[in-house]
Design an enzyme around this catalytic site. Structure first.
Site, PDB file in Angstrom:
ATOM      1  N   GLU A 296     -17.799   8.036  28.366  1.00 21.29           N
ATOM      2  CA  GLU A 296     -18.382   7.202  27.539  1.00 21.29           C
ATOM      3  C   GLU A 296     -19.788   7.757  27.394  1.00 21.29           C
ATOM      4  O   GLU A 296     -20.276   7.440  26.156  1.00 21.29           O
ATOM      5  CB  GLU A 296     -18.214   5.841  28.504  1.00 21.29           C
ATOM      6  CG  GLU A 296     -16.968   5.323  28.362  1.00 21.29           C
ATOM      7  CD  GLU A 296     -16.852   4.095  29.407  1.00 21.29           C
ATOM      8  OE1 GLU A 296     -16.979   4.239  30.704  1.00 21.29           O
ATOM      9  OE2 GLU A 296     -16.564   2.963  29.065  1.00 21.29           O
TER      10      GLU A 296
ATOM     11  N   GLU B 137      -9.336   5.598  33.955  1.00 19.24           N
ATOM     12  CA  GLU B 137      -9.712   4.666  34.816  1.00 19.24           C
ATOM     13  C   GLU B 137      -8.372   3.716  35.069  1.00 19.24           C
ATOM     14  O   GLU B 137      -8.596   3.257  36.197  1.00 19.24           O
ATOM     15  CB  GLU B 137     -10.472   3.494  34.102  1.00 19.24           C
ATOM     16  CG  GLU B 137     -12.012   4.120  33.739  1.00 19.24           C
ATOM     17  CD  GLU B 137     -12.306   4.998  32.407  1.00 19.24           C
ATOM     18  OE1 GLU B 137     -11.439   5.460  31.805  1.00 19.24           O
ATOM     19  OE2 GLU B 137     -13.549   5.033  32.090  1.00 19.24           O
TER      20      GLU B 137
HETATM   21  O1  ZOZ Z   1     -11.961  14.591  41.366  1.00 21.79           O
HETATM   22  C1  ZOZ Z   1     -11.371  14.784  40.242  1.00 21.79           C
HETATM   23  C2  ZOZ Z   1     -11.095  13.466  39.452  1.00 21.79           C
HETATM   24  O2  ZOZ Z   1     -10.334  13.252  38.630  1.00 21.79           O
HETATM   25  N1  ZOZ Z   1     -12.065  12.391  39.803  1.00 21.79           N
HETATM   26  C3  ZOZ Z   1     -11.898  11.122  39.128  1.00 21.79           C
HETATM   27  C4  ZOZ Z   1     -12.042  11.054  37.775  1.00 21.79           C
HETATM   28  C5  ZOZ Z   1     -12.180   9.726  37.317  1.00 21.79           C
HETATM   29  O3  ZOZ Z   1     -11.442   8.904  37.670  1.00 21.79           O
HETATM   30  N2  ZOZ Z   1     -13.134   8.906  36.460  1.00 21.79           N
HETATM   31  C6  ZOZ Z   1     -13.553   7.595  36.182  1.00 21.79           C
HETATM   32  C7  ZOZ Z   1     -14.373   6.829  37.156  1.00 21.79           C
HETATM   33  S1  ZOZ Z   1     -13.971   5.348  36.838  1.00 21.79           S
HETATM   34  C8  ZOZ Z   1     -15.147   5.147  35.588  1.00 21.79           C
HETATM   35  O4  ZOZ Z   1     -16.068   6.030  35.032  1.00 21.79           O
HETATM   36  C9  ZOZ Z   1     -15.193   3.535  34.909  1.00 21.79           C
HETATM   37  C10 ZOZ Z   1     -16.200   3.533  33.806  1.00 21.79           C
HETATM   38  O5  ZOZ Z   1     -15.792   3.521  32.672  1.00 21.79           O
HETATM   39  C11 ZOZ Z   1     -17.445   3.342  33.953  1.00 21.79           C
HETATM   40  C12 ZOZ Z   1     -17.704   1.956  33.748  1.00 21.79           C
HETATM   41  C13 ZOZ Z   1     -19.051   1.518  34.143  1.00 21.79           C
HETATM   42  C14 ZOZ Z   1     -19.101   0.740  35.150  1.00 21.79           C
HETATM   43  C15 ZOZ Z   1     -20.417   0.818  35.853  1.00 21.79           C
HETATM   44  C16 ZOZ Z   1     -20.790   1.549  37.059  1.00 21.79           C
HETATM   45  C17 ZOZ Z   1     -21.591   2.575  36.737  1.00 21.79           C
HETATM   46  C18 ZOZ Z   1     -11.922  15.784  39.203  1.00 21.79           C
HETATM   47  C19 ZOZ Z   1     -10.918  16.135  38.209  1.00 21.79           C
HETATM   48  C20 ZOZ Z   1     -13.154  15.366  38.583  1.00 21.79           C
HETATM   49  C21 ZOZ Z   1     -12.299  16.850  40.313  1.00 21.79           C
HETATM   50  O6  ZOZ Z   1     -11.206  17.416  40.605  1.00 21.79           O
HETATM   51  P1  ZOZ Z   1     -11.060  18.331  42.260  1.00 21.79           P
HETATM   52  O7  ZOZ Z   1      -9.577  18.732  42.398  1.00 21.79           O
HETATM   53  O8  ZOZ Z   1     -11.952  19.620  41.679  1.00 21.79           O
HETATM   54  O9  ZOZ Z   1     -12.049  17.776  43.117  1.00 21.79           O
HETATM   55  P2  ZOZ Z   1     -11.920  16.418  44.047  1.00 21.79           P
HETATM   56  O10 ZOZ Z   1     -11.001  15.592  43.188  1.00 21.79           O
HETATM   57  O11 ZOZ Z   1     -11.223  17.128  45.444  1.00 21.79           O
HETATM   58  O12 ZOZ Z   1     -13.407  15.922  44.427  1.00 21.79           O
HETATM   59  C22 ZOZ Z   1     -14.370  16.528  44.833  1.00 21.79           C
HETATM   60  C23 ZOZ Z   1     -15.117  15.511  45.644  1.00 21.79           C
HETATM   61  O13 ZOZ Z   1     -15.625  14.598  44.689  1.00 21.79           O
HETATM   62  C24 ZOZ Z   1     -15.332  13.275  44.794  1.00 21.79           C
HETATM   63  N3  ZOZ Z   1     -15.286  12.737  43.603  1.00 21.79           N
HETATM   64  C25 ZOZ Z   1     -14.495  13.042  42.479  1.00 21.79           C
HETATM   65  N4  ZOZ Z   1     -14.562  12.292  41.544  1.00 21.79           N
HETATM   66  C26 ZOZ Z   1     -15.466  11.108  41.864  1.00 21.79           C
HETATM   67  C27 ZOZ Z   1     -15.686  11.355  43.256  1.00 21.79           C
HETATM   68  N5  ZOZ Z   1     -16.625  10.708  44.057  1.00 21.79           N
HETATM   69  C28 ZOZ Z   1     -17.017   9.450  43.338  1.00 21.79           C
HETATM   70  N6  ZOZ Z   1     -16.632   9.147  41.976  1.00 21.79           N
HETATM   71  C29 ZOZ Z   1     -16.217  10.085  41.310  1.00 21.79           C
HETATM   72  N7  ZOZ Z   1     -15.664   9.855  40.045  1.00 21.79           N
HETATM   73  C30 ZOZ Z   1     -13.972  13.254  45.634  1.00 21.79           C
HETATM   74  O14 ZOZ Z   1     -13.924  12.268  46.392  1.00 21.79           O
HETATM   75  C31 ZOZ Z   1     -14.188  14.586  46.643  1.00 21.79           C
HETATM   76  O15 ZOZ Z   1     -14.955  14.297  47.491  1.00 21.79           O
HETATM   77  P3  ZOZ Z   1     -14.834  14.777  48.853  1.00 21.79           P
HETATM   78  O16 ZOZ Z   1     -15.606  14.168  49.943  1.00 21.79           O
HETATM   79  O17 ZOZ Z   1     -13.417  14.552  49.393  1.00 21.79           O
HETATM   80  O18 ZOZ Z   1     -15.006  16.562  48.884  1.00 21.79           O
END
Ligand code: ZOZ
Ligand code: NAD
Length: 705
Positions: free
Chosen positions: A109, A129
């Site tokens: 976005e 989302e």
């Molecule tokens: O982590 C993978 C992924 O797919 N993340 C989620 C992506 C997602 O669903 N994004 C949409 C979020 S909702 C949104 O954005 C709503 C919207 O339209 C906004 C509307 C506005 C509302 C107002 C508020 C501002 C990804 C592919 C990115 C990376 O995968 P990896 O396998 O390399 O790494 P992971 O999954 O183990 O992640 C590493 C650490 O990062 C944490 N994390 C990932 N995405 C996050 C997040 N933490 C917070 N927010 C995110 N979006 C994940 O939990 C992990 O943490 P640790 O502590 O376990 O290492």
């Protein structure tokens, strides 16, 4: 601008870098920093254009998901990204978004509010989302159709799958792919466009016309089939549908209303719980992140049956060469032909090319001997279930395997310690419980024996990620986490039909609850004879006077093993569609009468509570015993291995949503009616309920950083 967003100048181009590891989520401070940087660049006369880029491995992975819970609970005020995105779009100087890694959700976005987007070749963009039970909330449902067209926007917003850089370019989401040096390429691009009139995405109209109006109905139909029970995909379709009908501002208002409805629902809480749960299960209290790992370069599998073949495919899919050993040429040929058929199906469906299939097949070496096993870093045993045979195989592989090799068993229920006792290296023996079909199901239960080394566990958890599995650590007990809990769940399903519910009512009620299949349908699919054989083997463990289900054994005695014989609890037509079987209904009545079971009308609520709370009570019991580390580990097992509806968050999360006091009340009612042997409440459930606590609260106490 602040510690999360930095502004630098490369001559006449302002470079704004978002630096909020690990994924540059839009946590508090990032939107504010970005807005200040955009304003500052606009005010700097030396700046002609602006580049926004992410530090580290990604652009922006979206909103900070941890914030949603805080917003819902009122701990943090509701914030909106819309004003920031308008400010970017209204910037008098062209803003070029430079995307690598991922631009997901709020990340895409933000990117769409820029005037241009350049992208690294392996980057992905998407609106995922819905997988969190919400919809894009910062204009994504209105800007995406203006860039990519309405049909593609419906698909991306309703189903959440990301798309590749080349596809983003072809659709018009990206303007250029930059092969190497993204920042250098983006700055050069920003100079090229510095003096061109920049168009605002929200004002673009050309892609809002000319689409097939049936896309919305078709998407709703698909959502109802493939995302049964979920509200967010339908809300996302409604929001995108507003884009060609309404002005941008009105469309955003529709989006905001639907976003709020989704955000304040149990479904989004459940799906966010599942998102973090998948990451939490990797955190194991006594296994620090820096535990040394054994390197896995080569694998071997013993047994090429249903499970062995699927497990070998997992290794080949991950690019790890794998030997598959069988006892006879016939079994080996059968196993390999199934693997080939599975791959050919994927090629026919366009999932990957023939060349990829050939590469994967070439990584699989079928044989009848242990030749080459000495080079394997891991050996997975997947022979018939039986302690004698398992121990024999472990004795043999212990003799051929190198000292560092991990010896894993795919047993569904047997004692890992006893299996390990057949070797001279119990510290390297571990359970790798894959689920059928092993090449499809995401769950891997990693079973820890009493001697299993931390290194073997850490290596297994890391390996699971390479195999694209979700690994959950379980303690060693009969059935581990998943199958042990399934026992009481299946038991209650059968008791209910003995007491008067029909087979169809039990299956349909639990299907309507959201399970992928009803329990009696699952039993028919898996084959009733499997449990029959096990029950005969363990007959001596039955407690005298304690009620056991009677119908499945009677069906087996009549040769009705389920789908494979065309008859089980249900009757199956040639397309394997279940039909009510009057003969089974009569048999159930007869069995109940002979056993003196009173027949009565059974309501849907009782079907749900008896089956679900039997599952939850057993879950609480094994949590108390330390077989599962946290309640969320149980939830992840059930979401990924047993077809539990993701939008209900797993059995333990579901229990929290019902309220543990109420769950305990029902368990006590069932105890009074059916006896303590079957229904005594788990001590942990009693304790949490009396403390007014939840399973989530219990997990907080067990949290590991
Ligand atoms: O982590 C993978 C992924 O797919 N993340 C989620 C992506 C997602 O669903 N994004 C949409 C979020 S909702 C949104 O954005 C709503 C919207 O339209 C906004 C509307 C506005 C509302 C107002 C508020 C501002 C990804 C592919 C990115 C990376 O995968 P990896 O396998 O390399 O790494 P992971 O999954 O183990 O992640 C590493 C650490 O990062 C944490 N994390 C990932 N995405 C996050 C997040 N933490 C917070 N927010 C995110 N979006 C994940 O939990 C992990 O943490 P640790 O502590 O376990 O290492
Ligand atoms: P299967 O009958 O399909 O396959 C077992 C294979 O092992 C057969 O092909 C047999 O020829 C082979 N075999 C037997 N002894 C052998 C030996 N000494 N060396 C090499 N191969 C040998 O059984 P399956 O369903 O694949 O089950 C295998 C294991 O996986 C069992 O422990 C089972 O409990 C477990 N499991 C099964 C499922 C399932 O749904 N089928 C799910 C999870 C775990």
């Amino acid at each position: 601008m602040n510690e999360l967003v930095k502004l630098m100048r490369s001559e006449d181009v302002a470079v704004i870098t978002i630096d909020n590891p690990p994924v540059n989520a839009l946590s508090p401070g990032v939107p504010e920093g970005l807005l200040a940087a955009i304003q500052s660049a606009a005010a700097d006369a030396a700046v002609k254009s602006v580049v926004v880029i992410g530090a580290g491995s990604t652009f922006i992975a979206g909103a900070d998901i941890r914030e949603f819970g805080k917003m819902v609970s009122g701990e943090r005020p509701r914030i909106s990204l819309l004003p920031l995105l308008l400010a970017i779009e209204d910037s008098p100087k062209p803003v070029v978004m430079a995307i690598h890694g991922q631009a997901l959700g709020g990340g895409l976005e933000v990117a769409m509010a820029g005037h241009y987007r350049v992208i690294a070749p392996r980057a992905q963009v998407g609106q995922p989302e819905v997988k969190l039970g919400i919809i894009p909330g910062a204009g994504g449902t209105q800007r995406l159709p203006r860039l990519a067209g309405v049909a593609k926007a419906v698909e991306m917003c309703a189903f959440g799958e990301p798309i590749s850089a080349p596809e983003a370019l072809a659709l018009g989401i990206a303007d250029r792919i930059i092969e190497a040096d993204l920042l250098g390429g983006a700055v050069a691009f920003a100079r090229e466009v510095a003096n061109r009139p920049a168009s605002k995405t929200r004002e673009r109209q050309e892609k809002l016309a000319g689409f097939d109006p049936s896309v919305f109905a078709a998407a709703r139909d698909t959502a109802q089939k493939t995302r049964r029970g979920q509200k967010a995909p339908l809300a996302a379709i409604d929001a995108v549908e507003a884009s060609p009908k309404l002005s941008f501002e009105e469309g955003c208002r529709v989006e905001a209303r639907l976003f709020n409805e989704c955000l304040y629902s149990n479904q989004s809480r459940a799906l966010i719980h599942a998102f973090f749960g998948e990451r939490t299960v990797n955190k194991i209290p006594d296994i620090p992140k820096n535990t040394p790992l054994r390197e896995i370069r080569r694998a071997a599998v013993v047994g090429a049956g249903t499970m062995g073949g699927g497990i070998a495919m997992n290794y080949a899919n991950a690019g790890i060469p794998v030997i598959v050993k069988e006892v006879s040429q016939e079994a080996l040929d059968r196993g390999l032909s199934t693997i080939r058929k599975n791959y050919a199906n994927s090629v026919a469906k366009g999932r990957f090319s023939q060349a990829v299939m050939d590469e994967r097949m070439a990584l699989i070496t079928p044989q009848l001997t242990y030749d080459g096993f000495e080079e394997a870093d891991i050996i997975v045993e997947a022979v018939f279930e039986g302690m004698g045979l398992k121990k024999q195989v472990f004795r043999e592989i212990d003799l051929v395997a190198k000292p560092s090799c991990i010896l894993a068993s795919n047993t569904s229920s047997l004692d890992i310690d006893e299996i390990a006792s057949a070797t001279r290296r119990p510290e390297s023996v571990i359970g790798h419980h894959f689920f059928s079909p092993a090449n499809v199901m995401r769950l891997l239960e990693v079973v820890r024996g009493k001697a299993t080394a931390r290194e073997a566990i850490a290596t297994s958890m890391a390996l699971a990620k390479r195999l694209k599995k979700v690994a959950v650590l379980a303690g060693n007990c009969r059935g581990f986490i998943g199958n042990r809990m399934l026992g009481p769940y299946f038991r209650e399903a059968q008791f209910l039909i003995e007491e008067g519910a029909t087979v169809e009512a039990v299956n349909q009620t639990l299907y309507d609850f959201g399970w992928a299949m009803g329990p009696l349908a699952v039993s028919d699919l898996a084959g009733l004879d499997v449990g029959w054989r096990i029950r005969k083997e363990f007959k001596h463990l039955e407690k005298p006077g304690v009620r056991v289900p009677l119908v499945a054994d009677r069906l087996c005695e009549l040769g009705r093993f389920g789908q494979k014989t065309g008859r089980g609890f249900s009757l199956y037509d040639e397309n394997r569609r279940p039909l009510a079987d009057p003969e089974t209904a009569a048999l159930i009545e007869q069995v109940a009468r002979q056993a003196g079971i009173e027949r009565r009308a059974v309501q849907a609520e009782e079907i749900v509570d008896r089956c679900l709370f039997a599952l939850v009570n057993e879950g609480a019991r094994l949590l108390g015993e330390g077989i599962a580390l946290r309640a969320v580990d149980i939830d992840i097992v059930y979401l990924n291995g047993y077809g539990f509806p993701a939008w209900r968050g797993g059995p333990m999360f579901y229990a929290d949503t019902v309220g543990l006091e109420k769950v305990l009340g029902r368990v006590r009612e069932f105890e009074a009616r059916h006896g303590s042997d079957l229904w005594s409440p788990a001590p942990l459930l009693e304790q949490l309920a009396s403390d007014g606590n939840t399973f989530a609260g219990y997990d907080k106490q067990m949290a590991v950083d």
